[in-house]
Design a protein around this motif. Structure first.
Motif, PDB file in Angstrom:
ATOM      1  N   CYS A  19      -0.939   5.793   5.452  1.00  0.00           N
ATOM      2  CA  CYS A  19      -0.040   4.853   5.569  1.00  0.00           C
ATOM      3  C   CYS A  19       0.702   4.239   6.387  1.00  0.00           C
ATOM      4  CB  CYS A  19       0.446   5.570   4.315  1.00  0.00           C
ATOM      5  SG  CYS A  19       1.983   4.134   3.425  1.00  0.00           S
ATOM      6  N   ALA A  21       3.253   1.185   7.390  1.00  0.00           N
ATOM      7  CA  ALA A  21       4.151   0.771   7.410  1.00  0.00           C
ATOM      8  C   ALA A  21       3.833  -1.555   7.829  1.00  0.00           C
ATOM      9  CB  ALA A  21       5.511   0.709   7.782  1.00  0.00           C
ATOM     10  N   ASN A  24       7.778  -4.643   5.646  1.00  0.00           N
ATOM     11  CA  ASN A  24       8.536  -3.762   4.810  1.00  0.00           C
ATOM     12  C   ASN A  24       7.377  -3.963   3.742  1.00  0.00           C
ATOM     13  OD1 ASN A  24      10.773  -3.840   5.961  1.00  0.00           O
ATOM     14  ND2 ASN A  24      12.306  -5.936   5.372  1.00  0.00           N
ATOM     15  N   GLN A  25       6.064  -3.568   3.968  1.00  0.00           N
ATOM     16  CA  GLN A  25       5.363  -2.938   2.821  1.00  0.00           C
ATOM     17  C   GLN A  25       4.696  -2.113   3.323  1.00  0.00           C
ATOM     18  OE1 GLN A  25       3.318  -6.533   1.988  1.00  0.00           O
ATOM     19  NE2 GLN A  25       2.721  -5.467   0.130  1.00  0.00           N
ATOM     20  N   LEU A  26       4.316  -1.130   2.704  1.00  0.00           N
ATOM     21  CA  LEU A  26       3.178  -0.049   2.890  1.00  0.00           C
ATOM     22  C   LEU A  26       1.870   0.076   2.544  1.00  0.00           C
ATOM     23  CD1 LEU A  26       5.382   3.135   1.468  1.00  0.00           C
ATOM     24  CD2 LEU A  26       5.251   1.777   3.865  1.00  0.00           C
ATOM     25  N   GLY A  69       1.546  -2.987  11.510  1.00  0.00           N
ATOM     26  CA  GLY A  69       2.166  -2.463  11.117  1.00  0.00           C
ATOM     27  C   GLY A  69       2.247  -1.592  12.562  1.00  0.00           C
ATOM     28  N   GLU A  98       7.957   2.726  -2.591  1.00  0.00           N
ATOM     29  CA  GLU A  98       8.579   2.387  -1.306  1.00  0.00           C
ATOM     30  C   GLU A  98       8.862   3.388  -0.022  1.00  0.00           C
ATOM     31  OE1 GLU A  98      11.748  -0.039  -3.067  1.00  0.00           O
ATOM     32  OE2 GLU A  98      12.380   1.222  -2.688  1.00  0.00           O
ATOM     33  N   LYS A 167       9.239   2.269   3.153  1.00  0.00           N
ATOM     34  CA  LYS A 167       9.237   0.548   3.769  1.00  0.00           C
ATOM     35  C   LYS A 167      10.567  -0.198   4.076  1.00  0.00           C
ATOM     36  CE  LYS A 167       8.389  -1.750  -0.913  1.00  0.00           C
ATOM     37  NZ  LYS A 167       7.750  -2.401  -1.751  1.00  0.00           N
ATOM     38  N   ASN A 170      12.598   0.913   9.650  1.00  0.00           N
ATOM     39  CA  ASN A 170      11.942   1.234  10.173  1.00  0.00           C
ATOM     40  C   ASN A 170      12.042   2.547  11.580  1.00  0.00           C
ATOM     41  OD1 ASN A 170       9.399   0.231  11.646  1.00  0.00           O
ATOM     42  ND2 ASN A 170      10.673  -1.382  13.318  1.00  0.00           N
TER      43      ASN A 170
END
Ligand code: F6R
Length: 604
Positions: A19, A21, A24-26, A69, A98, A167, A170
């Motif tokens: 996963c 990031a 702000n999206q996963l 990311g 999230e 998400k 940071n």
């Protein structure tokens, strides 16, 4: 992360996931099977699945996206709760998708927690214990991931090494209790993993986390805290292994490479520990004269080396030894106390049952000692004293060089004990011990002679391995090697015990491997061979002298060099490793990743 997972694959390889990031999206990808399957997922036309609010990560396949990311989490799984499939693969998410979590260990009270969370409206999608963690964090999340994680883990019973991202923030939060975690401090990057081998290609500077510690990774920075949120001072260690040591270097499999590394590995175990006057130098910093008994505890192959240790220590140092499986020791009422030396053997230093047994013995006041390969591992840090094996990294799931190094270290320890107790040791044993690497080399040079035997017996359904004295644990180890990588049923037995049951199985379909090197039980072993032959059984003998008897009895003979009895366990095991390897390879099995197994068993 994929590269890191590949290095960790020996821990589990039934499914994997990552996963990342980005803005702000996963983004997540999960795949059943080995890490290479997950890797392919990145390359296919669908690329990475995008996690969107309200949808399950595995159901959505967006178009290929270039993820930019700079942080992420990844996991390769060895299933404990729930079958290996994409839904059960990590990372696991909260309801809003999230928060993403990867987890090693077992959440023992997950059923109770799940019930509460479900009553509160949380929707679970997997059968795993891990998923309760993501929902618990969601429950407590109030804009601060660290706080939410700390509140969640207060409710968790069991063991965990958890890495969590959200998400909205940071940062990566990692918490550890009972499962290993190491922080690698790189150039412009920091990496947390469950084993230093995953960070080794990127940095040699590491910090080993202790239980109840947390690392918070932020861009360009890290902070280590306790579970109260207070900063903790830690020392930075340097990994001694090189990145080259964790490559196959032209060998078809790690297992084969590690079999062939044994002369050097055993030499490293001995290096600096026998001086020119044949004194054994070990840095064991407690007074052995107060010890009345040694209790050896281990699992699997390490338990087999422990059994050999019993023979060696009783023979050479005349000291009483008991040997137990860690899992059995732990769950009875073991009688152990301050007059006992509790010796644990573990290649990884992370085997959960061994750690638990060690803690139990410590609580009861025993002195503790470890024979461990992985520096910085939990066991290495928990024991009062120890002998590092210096075998180098062992990646193949089937343990080979670690076994030989364990037995060598036990031999050194037996000699050291004898020295401390004033028990006379024959000089010849010491000088022959120094020649052990060369003798292993002789076995390896003859490895081609095992090919026809492997070819002949590769389709057998059952094998019996028999040996007496120190060769009985060798028989157990030979059988374990065969069954774990070739999936052929094999049993090891003390040769004389055969008459009390297993002989019922003897017939022309069951090859019987006799470890028949010349020691004081040789004539008895020959009689046992007669008994098998009389019932039509076909014999494979590991021998170090050809005489009329053995030629008459064994159609298949694997020759090993002559040596003293004390060195036989190492020398006689090597051809059995080779035989198992060759049979498994002929059967087309991925020997480094046999099904259902994991190299480091970090669950009880
Ligand atoms: C078999 C094998 C296992 C391990 C056992 C203990 O080839 O590798 O049986 O010996 O899981 O592991 P460690 O020594 O790491 O404690």
């Amino acid at each position: 992360m994929i590269n890191g997972l590949k290095k960790l694959e020996y821990r589990g390889y039934d499914s994997a996931g990552v996963c990342v990031a980005d803005n702000n999206q996963l983004f997540v990808a999960k795949k059943r099977g080995k890490v290479s399957e997950l890797e392919k997922e990145f390359l296919n036309e669908y690329g990475i699945c995008s996690v969107k609010d309200g949808s399950h990560p595995c159901e959505i396949r967006s178009e290929l996206k270039e993820v930019k990311g700079n942080m992420g989490i990844a996991h390769t799984r060895w299933a404990t709760h729930g079958e290996p499939n994409e839904i059960n693969a990590h990372p696991h998410f909260d309801c809003k998708k999230e928060i993403a979590v990867v987890h090693n260990g077992i959440i023992e009270n997950y059923n109770a927690l799940k019930e509460i969370l479900e009553r509160e409206g949380h929707i679970f999608v997997s059968e795993t214990d891990t998923e309760v963690v993501s929902h618990l964090i969601e429950k407590f999340y109030n804009g601060n991931l660290e706080d939410a994680v700390l509140r969640a883990i207060r409710l968790i019973e069991g063991t965990f090494g958890l890495a969590i991202i959200c998400k909205k923030e940071n940062k990566i939060v990692v918490v550890k209790r009972g499962s290993p975690a190491v922080l690698g401090i790189g150039e412009g990057e920091n990496i947390v993993a469950s084993d230093a081998v995953a960070v080794l290609p990127y940095t040699k500077k590491v910090i080993y986390l202790s239980d109840n510690e947390m690392v918070v990774l932020t861009e360009g920075n890290y902070a280590i805290k306790n579970f109260e949120g207070e900063n903790v001072e830690k020392t930075i260690d340097e990994i001694k292994w090189t990145a080259g040591e964790i490559e196959k270097r032209g060998y078809k499999h790690f297992m084969l490479k590690e079999i062939f590394e044994q002369p050097r590995a055993v030499g490293n175990t001995m290096r600096g520990r026998i001086d020119n006057d044949f004194n054994i130098k070990l840095s064991i910093d407690f007074d052995l004269k107060y010890i009345k008994r040694i209790i050896i505890v281990a699992c699997g192959t390490s338990w087999h080396s422990g059994l050999i240790g019993k023979y060696l220590i009783e023979k050479i140092a005349e000291f009483p030894v008991e040997v137990d499986y860690a899992s059995e020791f732990r769950y009875r009422n073991p009688i152990v106390g301050p007059e006992d030396l509790f010796l644990v053997i573990s290649q990884s230093g992370e085997t959960a049952d061994v750690i638990a047994a060690l803690k139990e013995a410590k609580n009861k006041g025993a002195k503790t000692m470890g024979l461990v390969n992985v520096v910085g591992s939990t066991i290495a840090r928990e024991v009062d004293s120890g002998i590092f094996l210096h075998a180098g990294p062992e990646i193949g799931v089937a343990s080979t060089k670690a076994f030989s190094c364990q037995v060598t270290a036990l031999l050194l320890f037996a000699l050291f004990l004898a020295q401390q107790k004033g028990v006379k040791v024959e000089r010849e044993l010491l000088s022959e011990l120094k020649r052990l690497p060369a003798k292993i080399e002789e076995v390896l040079e003859q490895s081609g002679k095992i090919d026809p035997i492997a070819e002949k017996f590769k389709d057998s359904k059952n094998f019996l391995y028999l040996g007496r004295g120190m060769n009985f644990p060798v028989a157990l180890e030979g059988a374990l090697k065969l069954k774990e990588i070739s999936y052929i049923h094999a049993e090891g037995y003390p040769a004389a015990e055969m008459k009390h049951g297993p002989i019922a199985l003897a017939d022309s379909n069951m090859p019987v491997v006799f470890i028949a090197t010349k020691d004081h039980t040789y004539s008895k072993i020959l009689s046992n061979m007669e008994e098998v032959k009389a019932r039509g059984g076909e014999i494979i003998a590991v021998a170090n002298e050809i005489d009329n008897d053995i030629i008459k009895l064994a159609k298949n003979i694997i020759m090993v060099p002559k040596c003293r009895e004390e060195l036989m366990p190492v020398i006689n095991t090597v051809p059995l490793q080779i035989l198992a390897y060759k049979i498994a390879d002929l059967k087309g099995i991925d020997v480094d990743k046999p099904k259902n197994l994991a190299k480091s068993v970090t669950v009880e």
